[in-house]
Design an enzyme around this catalytic site. Structure first.
Site, short mmCIF file in Angstrom:
data_model
loop_
_atom_site.label_atom_id
_atom_site.label_comp_id
_atom_site.label_asym_id
_atom_site.label_seq_id
_atom_site.Cartn_x
_atom_site.Cartn_y
_atom_site.Cartn_z
N ASP A 87 -0.58 -3.45 4.14
CA ASP A 87 0.52 -2.52 4.39
C ASP A 87 1.77 -2.95 3.60
O ASP A 87 1.97 -4.13 3.34
CB ASP A 87 0.83 -2.50 5.89
CG ASP A 87 1.69 -1.31 6.28
OD1 ASP A 87 1.87 -0.39 5.46
OD2 ASP A 87 2.18 -1.30 7.42
N GLY A 88 2.59 -1.96 3.24
CA GLY A 88 3.88 -2.27 2.62
C GLY A 88 4.00 -1.88 1.15
O GLY A 88 5.01 -2.15 0.51
N GLY A 98 4.40 1.08 -0.12
CA GLY A 98 5.47 2.08 -0.29
C GLY A 98 6.84 1.42 -0.33
O GLY A 98 7.66 1.71 -1.21
N ARG A 99 7.08 0.52 0.63
CA ARG A 99 8.38 -0.17 0.68
C ARG A 99 8.59 -1.08 -0.53
O ARG A 99 9.68 -1.23 -1.04
CB ARG A 99 8.51 -0.97 1.98
CG ARG A 99 9.00 -0.12 3.14
CD ARG A 99 8.72 -0.78 4.45
NE ARG A 99 7.31 -0.68 4.79
CZ ARG A 99 6.72 -1.37 5.77
NH1 ARG A 99 7.43 -2.21 6.48
NH2 ARG A 99 5.44 -1.21 6.02
N GLU A 135 -6.11 8.76 9.14
CA GLU A 135 -4.77 9.35 9.33
C GLU A 135 -4.02 9.52 8.01
O GLU A 135 -3.06 10.29 7.92
CB GLU A 135 -3.92 8.47 10.26
CG GLU A 135 -4.37 8.49 11.72
CD GLU A 135 -5.65 7.71 11.98
OE1 GLU A 135 -5.88 6.69 11.28
OE2 GLU A 135 -6.44 8.11 12.86
N ASN A 136 -4.45 8.78 6.97
CA ASN A 136 -3.72 8.81 5.69
C ASN A 136 -3.78 10.16 4.97
O ASN A 136 -3.01 10.42 4.06
CB ASN A 136 -4.21 7.70 4.75
CG ASN A 136 -3.72 6.31 5.14
OD1 ASN A 136 -4.39 5.32 4.86
ND2 ASN A 136 -2.57 6.23 5.79
N SER A 180 -7.02 5.23 5.67
CA SER A 180 -7.40 5.54 7.06
C SER A 180 -7.63 7.04 7.24
O SER A 180 -7.19 7.86 6.42
CB SER A 180 -6.31 5.06 8.02
OG SER A 180 -5.21 5.96 7.98
N ARG A 231 -2.14 -8.42 9.25
CA ARG A 231 -1.45 -7.21 8.81
C ARG A 231 -0.17 -7.63 8.09
O ARG A 231 0.64 -8.39 8.62
CB ARG A 231 -1.08 -6.29 9.98
CG ARG A 231 -0.41 -5.02 9.46
CD ARG A 231 -0.11 -4.01 10.54
NE ARG A 231 0.36 -2.77 9.92
CZ ARG A 231 0.07 -1.56 10.35
NH1 ARG A 231 -0.69 -1.40 11.40
NH2 ARG A 231 0.55 -0.49 9.73
C1 FPP Z 1 -0.30 1.02 3.10
O1 FPP Z 1 0.96 0.90 2.51
C2 FPP Z 1 -1.32 1.08 2.08
C3 FPP Z 1 -2.20 2.09 1.90
C4 FPP Z 1 -2.25 3.29 2.71
C5 FPP Z 1 -3.15 2.06 0.79
C6 FPP Z 1 -3.83 0.76 0.57
C7 FPP Z 1 -4.31 0.72 -0.80
C8 FPP Z 1 -4.17 -0.33 -1.63
C9 FPP Z 1 -3.67 -1.64 -1.27
C10 FPP Z 1 -4.53 -0.20 -3.02
C11 FPP Z 1 -5.89 0.01 -3.41
C12 FPP Z 1 -6.98 -0.69 -2.72
C13 FPP Z 1 -8.18 -0.81 -3.30
C14 FPP Z 1 -9.35 -1.31 -2.57
C15 FPP Z 1 -8.36 -0.44 -4.70
P1 FPP Z 1 2.02 2.02 2.81
O2 FPP Z 1 1.94 3.04 1.75
O3 FPP Z 1 1.84 2.54 4.20
O4 FPP Z 1 3.36 1.21 2.70
P2 FPP Z 1 4.70 1.50 3.50
O5 FPP Z 1 4.39 1.25 4.96
O6 FPP Z 1 5.65 0.51 2.94
O7 FPP Z 1 5.09 2.92 3.23
#
Ligand code: FPP
Length: 244
Positions: free
Chosen positions: A22-23, A25-26, A69-70, A67, A190
């Protein structure tokens, strides 16, 4: 097998690590860049963490990539992530195989596009005899969805007479889960400071240790993983029993 400085820190009794990445986006926002820039940086991290896990003697690494939910994110972000997964698998397949990584996917494939599914099948088939480390990528995965799908399969076996309702116990349902061939995670990490499980491996993590760390996923390193593993080794897991 490749060696690194991390070889000196074997994680005591740690077989399966699961990570909620996670993270992204930030991380991108802090650099005044679009969210997908963060996801690309996050994807680059995966290779280092797989390598570090291998060096630490971790047998199973499971990562939460997308997920159920994504799908609620913007169309641009969802399409960008799907594109990233396709490109990632196509580009990394050979390297993962050469590193003797066995790749699997969990989650429901129905909403994924045919090209992505074909690549998932290809990398699973290519790496199926590898034994160095098991990398499981959760893609369109949600634990409640997984349990619902498993229950549907179980109910069908009951309806067809293959399974007797009286024989259903704690050992039965896991045989229908996407994770049926994996051991339960010992440690769930996490990143990014959120202390939530977000529908990840709910059944399987009943006795897992949790680590919620502030680091944003694109900044997470093998050294930090090694530190968390060391911390895990120092704890006593009692599974509901008292100390000896
Ligand atoms: C959450 O960060 C991350 C995701 C929803 C996507 C995870 C994907 C990757 C790490 C890249 C690709 C993975 C593979 C296996 C190629 P967020 O967008 O929710 O961050 P935020 O909470 O800061 O907005």
């Amino acid at each position: 097998m490749q060696h690194s400085a991390l070889d000196n820190a074997p994680p005591h009794g740690l077989k399966h690590v699961a990570i909620i990445m996670d993270g992204n986006g930030r991380w991108a926002q802090a650099r005044h860049r679009p969210r997908l820039y963060g996801h690309h940086a996050g994807a680059k991290r995966v290779r280092e963490i797989v390598q570090a896990s291998k060096d630490l003697g971790i047998e199973y690494l499971t990562i939460f990539a997308f997920s159920t939910e994504n799908w609620k994110r913007t169309q641009v972000e969802v399409a960008g992530l799907m594109n990233l997964f396709r490109r990632y698998i196509a580009k990394e397949m050979r390297a993962l195989h050469d590193e003797h990584v066995r790749v699997r996917f969990i989650g429901d494939r129905v909403r994924l596009d045919a090209k992505l599914i074909a690549l998932m099948d290809e990398v699973e088939a290519l790496t199926r005899h590898n034994t160095q480390i098991n990398l499981t990528i959760a893609l369109n995965y949600g634990a409640r969805d997984e349990v619902a799908r498993a229950t549907r399969l179980l109910a069908a076996d009951v309806a067809s007479g293959k399974l007797c309702p009286d024989d259903v116990d704690e050992e039965t349902l896991p045989r229908y889960l996407d994770t049926r061939v994996l051991p339960d995670p010992d440690l769930v990490i996490r990143t990014s400071g959120e202390a939530r499980i977000s529908n990840f491996l709910l059944w399987q993590s009943a006795y897992a240790e949790y680590e919620f760390i502030d680091t944003l996923w694109p900044d997470f390193t093998g050294d930090e993983l090694a530190r968390l593993c060391k911390g895990y080794g120092a704890r006593e897991r009692r599974f509901g029993a008292t100390s000896a």
